[in-house]
Design an enzyme around this catalytic site. Structure first.
Site, PDB file in Angstrom:
ATOM      1  N   GLU A   1     -36.754  10.747 -44.608  1.00  0.00           N
ATOM      2  CA  GLU A   1     -36.991  10.346 -43.224  1.00  0.00           C
ATOM      3  C   GLU A   1     -36.523  11.435 -42.245  1.00  0.00           C
ATOM      4  O   GLU A   1     -35.443  11.971 -42.423  1.00  0.00           O
ATOM      5  CB  GLU A   1     -36.244   9.045 -42.903  1.00  0.00           C
ATOM      6  CG  GLU A   1     -36.685   8.445 -41.582  1.00  0.00           C
ATOM      7  CD  GLU A   1     -35.950   7.154 -41.228  1.00  0.00           C
ATOM      8  OE1 GLU A   1     -34.874   6.889 -41.811  1.00  0.00           O
ATOM      9  OE2 GLU A   1     -36.449   6.424 -40.376  1.00  0.00           O
TER      10      GLU A   1
ATOM     11  N   GLU B   1     -34.858   0.373 -36.397  1.00  0.00           N
ATOM     12  CA  GLU B   1     -33.399   0.529 -36.400  1.00  0.00           C
ATOM     13  C   GLU B   1     -32.702  -0.592 -35.625  1.00  0.00           C
ATOM     14  O   GLU B   1     -31.656  -1.081 -36.034  1.00  0.00           O
ATOM     15  CB  GLU B   1     -33.010   1.896 -35.830  1.00  0.00           C
ATOM     16  CG  GLU B   1     -33.421   3.064 -36.716  1.00  0.00           C
ATOM     17  CD  GLU B   1     -32.984   2.902 -38.168  1.00  0.00           C
ATOM     18  OE1 GLU B   1     -32.118   2.064 -38.454  1.00  0.00           O
ATOM     19  OE2 GLU B   1     -33.529   3.601 -39.031  1.00  0.00           O
TER      20      GLU B   1
ATOM     21  N   ALA C   1     -26.638   6.154 -44.347  1.00  0.00           N
ATOM     22  CA  ALA C   1     -27.311   5.579 -45.503  1.00  0.00           C
ATOM     23  C   ALA C   1     -28.809   5.578 -45.227  1.00  0.00           C
ATOM     24  O   ALA C   1     -29.229   5.770 -44.090  1.00  0.00           O
ATOM     25  CB  ALA C   1     -26.831   4.157 -45.751  1.00  0.00           C
ATOM     26  N   MET C   2     -29.602   5.362 -46.282  1.00  0.00           N
ATOM     27  CA  MET C   2     -31.059   5.392 -46.105  1.00  0.00           C
ATOM     28  C   MET C   2     -31.703   4.320 -46.962  1.00  0.00           C
ATOM     29  O   MET C   2     -31.394   4.188 -48.143  1.00  0.00           O
ATOM     30  CB  MET C   2     -31.588   6.791 -46.475  1.00  0.00           C
ATOM     31  CG  MET C   2     -33.096   6.909 -46.435  1.00  0.00           C
ATOM     32  SD  MET C   2     -33.755   6.686 -44.739  1.00  0.00           S
ATOM     33  CE  MET C   2     -35.388   6.058 -45.113  1.00  0.00           C
ATOM     34  N   GLU C   3     -32.651   3.609 -46.345  1.00  0.00           N
ATOM     35  CA  GLU C   3     -33.218   2.400 -46.934  1.00  0.00           C
ATOM     36  C   GLU C   3     -34.370   2.651 -47.906  1.00  0.00           C
ATOM     37  O   GLU C   3     -35.303   1.851 -47.966  1.00  0.00           O
ATOM     38  CB  GLU C   3     -33.702   1.484 -45.804  1.00  0.00           C
ATOM     39  CG  GLU C   3     -34.916   2.002 -44.993  1.00  0.00           C
ATOM     40  CD  GLU C   3     -34.555   2.794 -43.746  1.00  0.00           C
ATOM     41  OE1 GLU C   3     -33.434   3.340 -43.699  1.00  0.00           O
ATOM     42  OE2 GLU C   3     -35.385   2.887 -42.830  1.00  0.00           O
ATOM     43  N   ASN C   4     -34.337   3.735 -48.684  1.00  0.00           N
ATOM     44  CA  ASN C   4     -35.397   3.941 -49.662  1.00  0.00           C
ATOM     45  C   ASN C   4     -35.629   2.631 -50.425  1.00  0.00           C
ATOM     46  O   ASN C   4     -34.683   1.985 -50.852  1.00  0.00           O
ATOM     47  CB  ASN C   4     -35.005   4.996 -50.695  1.00  0.00           C
ATOM     48  CG  ASN C   4     -34.360   6.205 -50.073  1.00  0.00           C
ATOM     49  OD1 ASN C   4     -34.952   6.857 -49.244  1.00  0.00           O
ATOM     50  ND2 ASN C   4     -33.121   6.485 -50.444  1.00  0.00           N
TER      51      ASN C   4
ATOM     52  N   HIS D   1     -27.398  -3.597 -43.291  1.00  0.00           N
ATOM     53  CA  HIS D   1     -28.369  -2.877 -42.447  1.00  0.00           C
ATOM     54  C   HIS D   1     -29.514  -2.336 -43.306  1.00  0.00           C
ATOM     55  O   HIS D   1     -30.695  -2.556 -43.014  1.00  0.00           O
ATOM     56  CB  HIS D   1     -27.642  -1.736 -41.715  1.00  0.00           C
ATOM     57  CG  HIS D   1     -28.529  -0.857 -40.886  1.00  0.00           C
ATOM     58  ND1 HIS D   1     -28.547  -0.899 -39.515  1.00  0.00           N
ATOM     59  CD2 HIS D   1     -29.435   0.089 -41.240  1.00  0.00           C
ATOM     60  CE1 HIS D   1     -29.425  -0.024 -39.051  1.00  0.00           C
ATOM     61  NE2 HIS D   1     -29.976   0.601 -40.087  1.00  0.00           N
ATOM     62  N   GLU D   2     -29.152  -1.657 -44.388  1.00  0.00           N
ATOM     63  CA  GLU D   2     -30.190  -1.070 -45.252  1.00  0.00           C
ATOM     64  C   GLU D   2     -31.001  -2.163 -45.940  1.00  0.00           C
ATOM     65  O   GLU D   2     -32.203  -2.014 -46.175  1.00  0.00           O
ATOM     66  CB  GLU D   2     -29.564  -0.140 -46.294  1.00  0.00           C
ATOM     67  CG  GLU D   2     -28.696   0.984 -45.712  1.00  0.00           C
ATOM     68  CD  GLU D   2     -29.380   1.777 -44.615  1.00  0.00           C
ATOM     69  OE1 GLU D   2     -30.607   1.961 -44.675  1.00  0.00           O
ATOM     70  OE2 GLU D   2     -28.684   2.209 -43.670  1.00  0.00           O
TER      71      GLU D   2
ATOM     72  N   HIS E   1     -33.708  -3.538 -43.772  1.00  0.00           N
ATOM     73  CA  HIS E   1     -34.855  -2.612 -43.747  1.00  0.00           C
ATOM     74  C   HIS E   1     -35.811  -2.865 -44.909  1.00  0.00           C
ATOM     75  O   HIS E   1     -36.979  -2.499 -44.830  1.00  0.00           O
ATOM     76  CB  HIS E   1     -34.361  -1.171 -43.893  1.00  0.00           C
ATOM     77  CG  HIS E   1     -33.963  -0.507 -42.608  1.00  0.00           C
ATOM     78  ND1 HIS E   1     -34.743  -0.507 -41.490  1.00  0.00           N
ATOM     79  CD2 HIS E   1     -32.867   0.233 -42.297  1.00  0.00           C
ATOM     80  CE1 HIS E   1     -34.140   0.203 -40.536  1.00  0.00           C
ATOM     81  NE2 HIS E   1     -32.996   0.652 -40.999  1.00  0.00           N
TER      82      HIS E   1
HETATM   83 ZN   LIG Z   1     -31.525   1.932 -40.285  1.00  0.00          ZN
END
Ligand SMILES: [Zn+2]
Length: 883
Positions: free
Chosen positions: A159, A351, A294-297, A328-329, A332
């Site tokens: 992203e 977001e 963090a990232m919501e892959n 949060h993730e 998503h």
């Molecule tokens: Zn996010």
């Protein structure tokens, strides 16, 4: 049922931008600009022609610096009127085959251009065979060698548009696709992706991992991580869960907590959304050098080690932060991964919604019932601050190209957006809001959607036209204020009005639903006498329900924090709050009253020295853990202000000594509660400045002084060393090397960089400045960033002056060469601000010059300018001598 779908508002605002679309897209032959970014116009033109995309991807990983891959992409093409581009960043293309024919690549290092004559209307297949360096900047397929044991780890991060740093594709969110991958990797590695593997077979010294095709995903939500990761598993919930981290940091993980929050969250979201989790399994991977939190892959979420590795058992604050980010993730996975924005202008909603749902999910499914209080004192305060700056912007703004995708990703998009959604939930009712969200997820599952689609779903559920609300809240910047206006006769309220105001620059008044809380001092406590829910709009809204009630000692017009609004306490309430802070039982209300005091300081209405007097009186009695952290942050900021405006003044010395005493006493008094004790200790590190306090820290470090209850872990040791170095305590430089010999970990090396950069030594600053200015440097970005964050602490403003001109002079060139990710760190930490009229003027001058700065860099400059001016204002408002 008939409903109104509000489209007018969005069109009215966006029309100027959209007007430029057809001219470009319709002629179809306008070539794509030759740069590393993708414009919205080009993306829209491409997704109008391309559909039904399927990728078969092969990756060959050896652990070395280079990897090779084969992208086999099939897609439908609507026409062959013009060329088509496929994104692929800085690769060496070994062969390119288009519909079975080998062709010579037309390739500019950013994208491949396919000639119309090689394409067909209908189904096409393109095969790209390439090699590429792993990245070290945290994007694409990042590679890291663990300094502790030499093991190699890789992970992907895409992203907003970095998937093409790993494979060839149409790198835009509205070209959702399936991904079927095959990976060969060293035998001791595990490969983690959106699905679980179907087979793993030995091939010589490697293993071949084969995965089934995924469901449809936007490219930025797909991922692949590979390395000799340590794995934990838990299958006690509805969906199988795994957790991964580097082998050398495994001891710093508490997997039981991760699994508990994850399991609780999945059950909560399944129930809340009324749509079951779609990705079958839930993997979470802690990764090094991560750019963000963090990232919501999809089903393979990545987390920054920095935020979630701890060298001793987590404090409650650390666990709460972990739970919040997990939630949060997770949110998503529905809102973002299942239903995805069409283009990056929709990223804010993604977001905001995840921030809102993450807070709700944490409050509802974990032990952290006060998560909204936590949100109030952290995210929401940042949003208020950002919304009052000259750089504020509407929540929804146009994003012309991927270069601008993250320009507006800030406290406004995350926390003002989340607060706005919370306000909307109060306005519509919790059940109606949830129904609208459910309908939206069902209607647009596996598709892309826009803001109008989301607001349309909520409006339908509420049977209400939300166009005016959308216009006020999402397309207009700024925060309004409210103030209670009332008079009393004979001890009773005679007329009560909520007065709403806006600034001249941002005059929009809004519709908002809040609760007015009315308080009386009873037996030395401020007790709630009355609360009234009010939906107000316009300048003045009468609250007749309060007529005749007992005349209050304090009125709080945003009781329980429903609204996104700046509360101006009436003078009587302000004075009551100042005197009786510790006599308020409700911790959220107490937080808000503390905040009113701090707002007063930041606005120049309350002298900082008066605020600090309030601190000295009330802080020692503060027993709410979350609020204590909040007030201690304000104390640290106060100390920074003092250090900048008058580092050597008698007042600063005296105040510092008092703060050292209070925080040290807090540490001693909480020997039985490590949560509180560690919070006080962190504050002591923030304020410690005097010789005796630094000597105490040095003694704690080498074990000569023992604080009952305090465990001096590796993290704490580095924190002490950083503080001693920042103050150039005798012998502190040698402590860094000695500690590096004890702690060979990646986090130890990063901590050493931070400690060294903080030393008040011109030679150290010069050395790092050279590295920072060198965009070709071999130093990993995570280290450069660490140095930038520590190079110019508040106390070293005079030293900072020596390089201020240089740092400003190199801003335009760095902005151009290094790009937005770099500038997001450079801007806030490296633009000089010394809290003097001359420094304010210098920033003003630079801002006035035309440097063709990027939006992000320009904004950082303006924020620095405004905050520097604020510091001067705070200094002028002081009512004690600063000599
Ligand atoms: Zn996010």
């Amino acid at each position: 049922m008939k409903s109104i779908v509000p489209r007018i508002a969005a069109l009215a605002v966006a029309s100027a931008f959209i007007a430029s679309l057809p001219a470009h897209a319709a002629d179809g032959t306008a070539p794509r600009a030759e740069n590393r970014y993708l414009s919205q116009v080009d993306a829209a033109a491409r997704s109008a022609r391309v559909s039904n995309v399927d990728y078969a991807l092969q990756f060959a990983l050896t652990g070395k610096e280079t990897f090779s891959g084969v992208t086999n992409v099939s897609f439908d093409l609507a026409d062959t009127d013009s060329a088509l581009t496929i994104d692929l960043d800085k690769a060496t293309i070994n062969s390119l085959t288009v519909n079975g024919k080998v062709v010579t690549p037309q390739y500019n290092q950013w994208f491949i251009t396919l000639a119309p004559q090689d394409l067909v209307k209908g189904r096409n297949t393109v095969v790209v065979n390439y090699t590429r360096l792993h990245s070290t900047n945290g994007e694409g397929l990042h590679r890291m060698v663990d300094p502790a044991d030499g093991k190699v780890y890789t992970y992907s991060h895409f992203e907003p548009a970095a998937a093409h740093q790993m494979f060839a594709l149409f790198d835009q969110p509205d070209l959702k696709a399936t991904y079927q991958i095959t990976v060969t990797a060293p035998s001791d590695w595990t490969v983690i992706s959106a699905k679980r593997e179907t087979s793993v077979t030995q091939e010589g010294e490697f293993k071949r991992w084969t995965f089934p095709a995924t469901k449809k995903l936007s490219p930025y939500n797909f991922s692949m991580h590979a390395g000799p990761y340590k794995m934990w598993e838990d299958s006690s919930g509805k969906y199988p869960m795994r957790l991964f981290a580097r082998q050398s940091v495994a001891a710093q993980i508490q997997p039981d907590l991760w699994f508990r929050y994850t399991k609780g969250g999945l059950a909560f979201f399944d129930e809340y959304f009324g749509v079951p989790y779609q990705w079958e399994k839930y993997d979470q991977v802690l990764v090094p050098d991560f750019l963000y939190g963090a990232m919501e892959n999809s089903a393979a979420i990545t987390f920054a080690e920095g935020g979630f590795l701890h060298s001793e058992a987590m404090t409650t604050a650390q666990s709460q932060s972990l739970a919040g980010v997990i939630m949060h993730e997770m949110a998503h996975q529905w809102f973002g991964d299942l239903v995805t924005m069409k283009w990056w202008n929709g990223l804010w909603l993604n977001e905001s919604f995840a921030s809102f749902m993450g807070t709700l999910g944490t409050a509802e499914s974990t032990e952290f019932k006060n998560e909204w209080q936590q949100f109030y004192s952290s995210g929401k305060q940042q949003a208020y601050a950002a919304d009052q700056r000259v750089t504020t912007h509407p929540i929804e703004v146009a994003v012309p190209s991927t270069a601008n995708a993250f320009d507006n990703i800030d406290a406004i998009t995350y926390s003002k957006g989340a607060s706005t959604l919370m306000q909307l939930r109060h306005l519509l009712g919790a059940d109606v809001f949830r129904q609208g969200v459910h309908n939206y997820l069902v209607k647009y599952a596996y598709k892309n959607a826009t803001l109008d689609d989301f607001i349309g779903s909520l409006g339908e559920a509420a049977h209400r036209d939300l166009a005016p609300w959308t216009q006020q809240w999402l397309y207009q910047a700024g925060v309004d204020s409210i103030e209670a206006k009332y008079s009393c006769t004979g001890g009773k309220i005679a007329g009560f009005t909520l007065h709403q105001s806006a600034t001249a620059a941002l005059p929009t008044l809004r519709e908002q639903r809040v609760q007015v809380g009315v308080f009386k001092l009873v037996d030395g406590k401020l007790a709630l006498a009355n609360k009234v829910a009010v939906t107000y709009q316009g300048e003045n809204t009468a609250v007749p329900e309060l007529d005749g009630a007992a005349c209050p000692d304090l009125v709080y017009p945003n009781y329980e924090d429903w609204g996104f609004v700046k509360v101006l306490l009436d003078p009587h309430s302000f004075a009551t709050a100042q005197k009786n802070l510790s006599k308020v039982d409700d911790p959220l209300l107490r937080s808000m009253l503390w905040q009113s005091q701090w707002d007063g300081v930041r606005d120049g209405r309350l002298p900082l020295n008066e605020f600090l007097t309030t601190v000295m009186t009330n802080l020692p009695a503060e027993h709410d853990y979350t609020l204590l952290g909040d007030v201690l942050r304000k104390v640290a900021s106060s100390k920074d202000y003092l250090d900048k405006m008058a580092p050597t003044s008698a007042y600063n010395r005296k105040t510092t000594a008092a703060l050292e005493k209070i925080t040290y006493a807090g540490m001693l008094a909480n020997a039985a509660d490590s949560n509180f004790q560690r919070r006080w200790f962190a504050a002591y590190l923030d304020v410690a400045d005097s010789k005796p306090a630094l000597a105490k820290l040095a003694a704690i470090l080498d074990g000569k002084e023992k604080i009952k209850g305090l465990n001096v872990s590796q993290d704490q040791r580095w924190a002490i060393i950083a503080t001693l170095n920042r103050h150039d305590y005798a012998g502190s430089a040698a402590l860094i090397d000695a500690e590096l010999a004890r702690d060979k970990s990646d986090s130890g090396q990063a901590a050493a960089v931070g400690a060294k950069a903080g030393r008040p030594d011109p030679a150290v600053k010069a050395e790092w400045l050279a590295t920072i200015a060198d965009v070709q440097t071999k130093v990993p970005f995570s280290r450069v960033r660490k140095a930038m964050e520590n190079l110019y602490p508040a106390r070293q403003a005079a030293l900072g002056e020596l390089t201020a001109a240089q740092r400003l002079a190199q801003l335009p060139a760095l902005d151009k060469a290094a790009g937005p990710v770099f500038m997001r760190s450079y801007g806030p930490s490296m633009i000089p601000a010394s809290c003097t009229p001359a420094s304010v003027q210098r920033l003003s001058d630079v801002d006035a010059q035309d440097h063709e700065l990027s939006t992000g860099a320009r904004r950082s400059l303006q924020v620095a300018h405004q905050e520097d001016a604020r510091c001067v204002t705070i200094k002028q408002a002081m009512t004690v001598s600063l000599r």
